[in-house]
Design an enzyme around this catalytic site. Structure first.
Site, PDB file in Angstrom:
ATOM      1  N   THR A   1      -8.819  -3.362  -0.574  1.00  0.00           N
ATOM      2  CA  THR A   1      -8.959  -4.489  -0.999  1.00  0.00           C
ATOM      3  C   THR A   1      -9.802  -4.965   0.639  1.00  0.00           C
ATOM      4  O   THR A   1     -11.007  -5.705   0.167  1.00  0.00           O
ATOM      5  CB  THR A   1      -8.117  -5.767  -0.900  1.00  0.00           C
ATOM      6  OG1 THR A   1      -6.886  -5.008  -2.362  1.00  0.00           O
ATOM      7  CG2 THR A   1      -9.068  -7.163  -1.243  1.00  0.00           C
TER       8      THR A   1
ATOM      9  N   HIS B   1      -4.763  -1.194  -5.587  1.00  0.00           N
ATOM     10  CA  HIS B   1      -4.109  -0.211  -6.653  1.00  0.00           C
ATOM     11  C   HIS B   1      -5.050   0.524  -6.624  1.00  0.00           C
ATOM     12  O   HIS B   1      -5.450  -0.132  -7.740  1.00  0.00           O
ATOM     13  CB  HIS B   1      -2.984  -1.167  -7.470  1.00  0.00           C
ATOM     14  CG  HIS B   1      -1.656  -1.856  -6.977  1.00  0.00           C
ATOM     15  ND1 HIS B   1      -0.948  -2.309  -8.094  1.00  0.00           N
ATOM     16  CD2 HIS B   1      -2.004  -2.566  -5.634  1.00  0.00           C
ATOM     17  CE1 HIS B   1      -0.232  -2.901  -7.578  1.00  0.00           C
ATOM     18  NE2 HIS B   1      -1.075  -3.338  -6.074  1.00  0.00           N
TER      19      HIS B   1
ATOM     20  N   ASP C   1       0.704  -1.301   0.314  1.00  0.00           N
ATOM     21  CA  ASP C   1      -0.019  -0.684   0.430  1.00  0.00           C
ATOM     22  C   ASP C   1       0.756   1.557  -0.415  1.00  0.00           C
ATOM     23  O   ASP C   1       0.673   2.203   0.557  1.00  0.00           O
ATOM     24  CB  ASP C   1      -0.807  -0.139   1.314  1.00  0.00           C
ATOM     25  CG  ASP C   1      -1.844  -1.015   1.246  1.00  0.00           C
ATOM     26  OD1 ASP C   1      -2.484  -2.043  -0.408  1.00  0.00           O
ATOM     27  OD2 ASP C   1      -2.273  -1.207   1.903  1.00  0.00           O
TER      28      ASP C   1
HETATM   29  P1  GDP Z   1      -1.170   0.494  -3.889  1.00  0.00           P
HETATM   30  O1  GDP Z   1      -0.927  -0.888  -3.068  1.00  0.00           O
HETATM   31  O2  GDP Z   1       0.462   0.719  -2.969  1.00  0.00           O
HETATM   32  O3  GDP Z   1      -1.251   0.808  -5.207  1.00  0.00           O
HETATM   33  O4  GDP Z   1      -1.155   1.357  -2.690  1.00  0.00           O
HETATM   34  P2  GDP Z   1      -3.044   1.467  -2.269  1.00  0.00           P
HETATM   35  O5  GDP Z   1      -3.454   2.314  -3.444  1.00  0.00           O
HETATM   36  O6  GDP Z   1      -3.883   0.559  -1.808  1.00  0.00           O
HETATM   37  O7  GDP Z   1      -2.833   2.549  -1.604  1.00  0.00           O
HETATM   38  C1  GDP Z   1      -1.948   4.581  -1.339  1.00  0.00           C
HETATM   39  C2  GDP Z   1      -3.359   4.669  -1.499  1.00  0.00           C
HETATM   40  O8  GDP Z   1      -3.024   6.580  -1.336  1.00  0.00           O
HETATM   41  C3  GDP Z   1      -4.200   5.199  -1.857  1.00  0.00           C
HETATM   42  O9  GDP Z   1      -5.810   5.386  -1.594  1.00  0.00           O
HETATM   43  C4  GDP Z   1      -4.380   6.098  -2.654  1.00  0.00           C
HETATM   44  O10 GDP Z   1      -5.264   6.813  -3.738  1.00  0.00           O
HETATM   45  C5  GDP Z   1      -3.516   6.972  -1.989  1.00  0.00           C
HETATM   46  N1  GDP Z   1      -2.633   8.428  -1.814  1.00  0.00           N
HETATM   47  C6  GDP Z   1      -0.988   7.959  -3.154  1.00  0.00           C
HETATM   48  N2  GDP Z   1      -0.654   8.853  -2.958  1.00  0.00           N
HETATM   49  C7  GDP Z   1      -0.428  10.036  -1.792  1.00  0.00           C
HETATM   50  C8  GDP Z   1      -0.425  11.304  -1.487  1.00  0.00           C
HETATM   51  O11 GDP Z   1       0.451  11.955  -2.058  1.00  0.00           O
HETATM   52  N3  GDP Z   1      -0.969  11.969  -0.466  1.00  0.00           N
HETATM   53  C9  GDP Z   1      -2.232  11.165   0.106  1.00  0.00           C
HETATM   54  N4  GDP Z   1      -2.880  11.467   0.574  1.00  0.00           N
HETATM   55  N5  GDP Z   1      -2.647   9.960  -0.662  1.00  0.00           N
HETATM   56  C10 GDP Z   1      -1.862   8.908  -1.586  1.00  0.00           C
HETATM   57  P1  IMO Z   2      -0.916  -4.070  -2.493  1.00  0.00           P
HETATM   58  O1  IMO Z   2      -0.622  -4.518  -3.143  1.00  0.00           O
HETATM   59  C1  IMO Z   2      -1.258  -4.520   2.288  1.00  0.00           C
HETATM   60  C2  IMO Z   2      -0.813  -8.777   3.396  1.00  0.00           C
HETATM   61  C3  IMO Z   2      -1.718  -9.519   3.885  1.00  0.00           C
HETATM   62  C4  IMO Z   2      -1.375 -10.709   5.150  1.00  0.00           C
HETATM   63  C5  IMO Z   2      -0.492 -10.936   4.174  1.00  0.00           C
HETATM   64  C6  IMO Z   2      -1.135 -12.698   3.445  1.00  0.00           C
HETATM   65  O2  IMO Z   2      -2.540  -3.547  -2.686  1.00  0.00           O
HETATM   66  O3  IMO Z   2       0.431  -3.610  -1.817  1.00  0.00           O
HETATM   67  P2  IMO Z   2      -2.242 -12.452   1.651  1.00  0.00           P
HETATM   68  O4  IMO Z   2      -3.625 -12.506   1.714  1.00  0.00           O
HETATM   69  O5  IMO Z   2      -1.684 -12.454   1.121  1.00  0.00           O
HETATM   70  O6  IMO Z   2      -2.047 -14.445   1.419  1.00  0.00           O
HETATM   71  O7  IMO Z   2      -2.236 -12.453   3.382  1.00  0.00           O
HETATM   72  O8  IMO Z   2      -0.116  -9.975   3.425  1.00  0.00           O
HETATM   73  N1  IMO Z   2      -1.133  -8.376   1.967  1.00  0.00           N
HETATM   74  C7  IMO Z   2      -0.981  -6.645   1.599  1.00  0.00           C
HETATM   75  N2  IMO Z   2      -0.815  -5.903   2.477  1.00  0.00           N
HETATM   76  N3  IMO Z   2      -1.171  -4.496   0.556  1.00  0.00           N
HETATM   77  C8  IMO Z   2      -1.167  -5.183  -0.202  1.00  0.00           C
HETATM   78  O9  IMO Z   2      -1.178  -5.776  -1.366  1.00  0.00           O
HETATM   79  C9  IMO Z   2      -0.714  -7.197   0.706  1.00  0.00           C
HETATM   80  N4  IMO Z   2      -1.112  -8.159  -0.298  1.00  0.00           N
HETATM   81  C10 IMO Z   2      -0.604  -8.760   0.894  1.00  0.00           C
HETATM   82  O10 IMO Z   2      -2.792  -8.122   4.594  1.00  0.00           O
HETATM   83  O11 IMO Z   2      -1.303  -9.649   6.133  1.00  0.00           O
HETATM   84 MG    MG Z   3      -3.087  -1.405  -2.208  1.00  0.00          MG
END
Ligand code: GDP
Ligand code: IMO
Ligand code: MG
Length: 424
Positions: free
Chosen positions: A299, A41, A13
């Site tokens: 998710t 994502h 994340d």
């Molecule tokens: P990923 O799994 O690595 O793609 O990240 P996620 O999408 O799960 O979580 C990142 C969250 O941060 C999302 O809701 C983005 O819209 C948000 N986000 C991304 N960059 C920034 C930022 O610079 N500032 C803030 N406040 N939110 C951000």
């Molecule tokens: P993105 O791509 C954050 C974590 C789960 C759990 C561990 C194992 O959005 O960054 P799983 O279901 O993979 O067997 O769970 O991994 N986990 C994540 N945490 N972002 C993710 O993906 C994750 N994918 C798995 O929360 O602790």
């Molecule tokens: Mg994520």
């Protein structure tokens, strides 16, 4: 640079989705290489929010061929749901290619994920419950069903029967669960197969040729390096290889095909699920970051645990990913902190170290050694150049980069595409 891996440096994340989308404007191919729909994502374009679980985050750009490569595990129901949600939003899905050898998440994988978690009791991993671990177990145990098997009606039924014979005995005799019916599953999955089949190709040839021809290829990692099955905080990890090396095994290219590795990290730390978190803030301060940063899982919607930036862990993940560029994210969330802490070393049983121990039992005993930096009160979400940042915000990101020994390539100050400061 022609081929770039975008990799998470923490526990997921980190905003890999935002960075992939940002770079995809100039890419020819965006290739997702690991994990499954445990990933979430987020990409924000104006007032439009897209949440990708299996589909590569670069698909929003017209010129991009989006590839779901061999190393990904695919839940066809989730993938079909994503495709049907994207179509009415005007996304041309003919640009999506799916590997014929990617493994398929089947109903028994989801069921076993929850049965295994229940069996672990207080030792549970806190998985996303999407069947990821059981699907990878079966891939390595040679009990898998691949996309090429799914789209062939005969192979689909034969393989489902074969595998279910074994899985049902496990479900019933070990876990006391209800057996699954092969014909019901085959019927449901034939609809998914029909929808997926037009996208299926041998993607390794496509990706290999793109790299050889000097096309701009982006490799999209899911999760984060601290969740890597070999290099993460085992057993509280996922079952794939989020690290940059995963882009080779997960797509069929070789290490020399990769030219850049962009490591993505928040300027603080978050984690979802169980397991060690050395710099976790359990009280009000953690809650304040969670609220300001909207730290709830993309998710599962679970609240993300929040804490200070851990330079020991990120130095380690920069090394194992051979990162040459750093994207630091969510700087806007830190506005208003009087002081900011960075873990620069660990104290373990009275000894100080800057080396990241991978044994979780040792990590459990870590006391972080913090360096404190003065904060800033001004919002930074409107800043588009380094010069527009408050002096202390700049000093903070410079210090993070110095500690992890990787130059900053970009800073993110908000969720939107334009809220990005490029330093390159
Ligand atoms: P990923 O799994 O690595 O793609 O990240 P996620 O999408 O799960 O979580 C990142 C969250 O941060 C999302 O809701 C983005 O819209 C948000 N986000 C991304 N960059 C920034 C930022 O610079 N500032 C803030 N406040 N939110 C951000
Ligand atoms: P993105 O791509 C954050 C974590 C789960 C759990 C561990 C194992 O959005 O960054 P799983 O279901 O993979 O067997 O769970 O991994 N986990 C994540 N945490 N972002 C993710 O993906 C994750 N994918 C798995 O929360 O602790
Ligand atoms: Mg994520």
């Amino acid at each position: 640079m022609p081929s770039t891996v975008v990799v998470g440096l923490q526990w997921g994340d980190e905003a890999k989705g935002k960075i992939v989308d940002y770079l995809a404007a100039k890419a020819d191919f965006v290739v997702r290489y690991n994990g499954g729909n445990n990933a979430g994502h987020t990409v924000v374009v104006g007032d439009q929010i897209y949440k990708f679980h299996t589909v590569p985050s670069g698909i929003l750009h017209d010129g991009v061929t989006a590839i779901i490569a061999d190393g990904v595990v695919i839940d066809p129901a989730v993938l079909c749901g994503e495709l049907s949600a994207l179509q009415p939003r005007g996304i041309d899905l003919s640009r999506l290619k799916i590997s014929s050898t990617a493994h398929v998440i089947m109903p028994w994988h989801r069921m076993l994920d929850s049965l295994e978690e229940r069996h672990r009791g207080s030792q549970k991993i806190g998985t996303t419950g999407r069947g990821i671990g059981p699907c990878y177990q079966d891939k390595y145990g040679r009990w898998g069903l691949r996309i090429c098997d799914l789209i062939d009606p005969d192979r689909r039924s034969r393989r489902t029967e074969e595998i279910l014979g074994y899985k049902n005995s496990l479900i019933q005799n070990v876990f006391g669960g209800e057996p699954l019916d092969a014909s019901d599953i085959c019927e449901e999955y034939s609809d998914y197969a029909e929808a997926i089949a037009p996208h299926v190709v041998d993607t390794s040839h496509l990706v290999g040729a793109a790299c050889r021809d000097g096309k701009h290829v982006l490799f999209e990692g899911a999760h984060g390096a601290l969740l890597d099955i070999d290099h993460g905080t085992y057993p509280y990890v996922t079952s794939s290889h989020p690290i940059s090396g995963g882009a080779t095994v997960g797509t069929g290219i070789g290490p020399r095909d990769i030219t850049d590795v962009i490591g993505v990290a928040k300027v603080y730390t978050t984690r979802v699920g169980e397991g060690v978190f050395m710099t976790e803030l359990l009280g009000e301060q953690g809650e304040a970051i969670r609220q300001k940063g909207a730290e709830f899982g993309t998710t599962t919607g679970r609240p993300r645990r929040c804490g200070w930036f851990d330079a020991v862990a990120v130095t380690f993940t920069c090394q194992i990913n051979s990162c040459n560029k750093l994207a630091l994210i969510k700087l806007d969330v830190m506005s208003g902190q009087e002081t900011l802490k960075i873990a620069t070393a660990y104290e373990i049983d009275g000894e100080r170290t800057t080396e990241f121990p991978q044994d979780t039992t040792i990590l459990d005993r870590v006391k972080p050694v913090y360096e404190e930096l003065p904060g800033w009160s001004e919002p930074v979400d409107q800043a588009r150049t380094l010069e527009e940042l408050p002096k202390n915000a700049r000093a903070y990101v410079d210090r993070l980069s110095e500690l992890v020994n990787v130059p900053i390539w970009a800073l993110s100050v908000g969720e939107r595409r334009d809220q990005t400061i490029l330093l390159d």
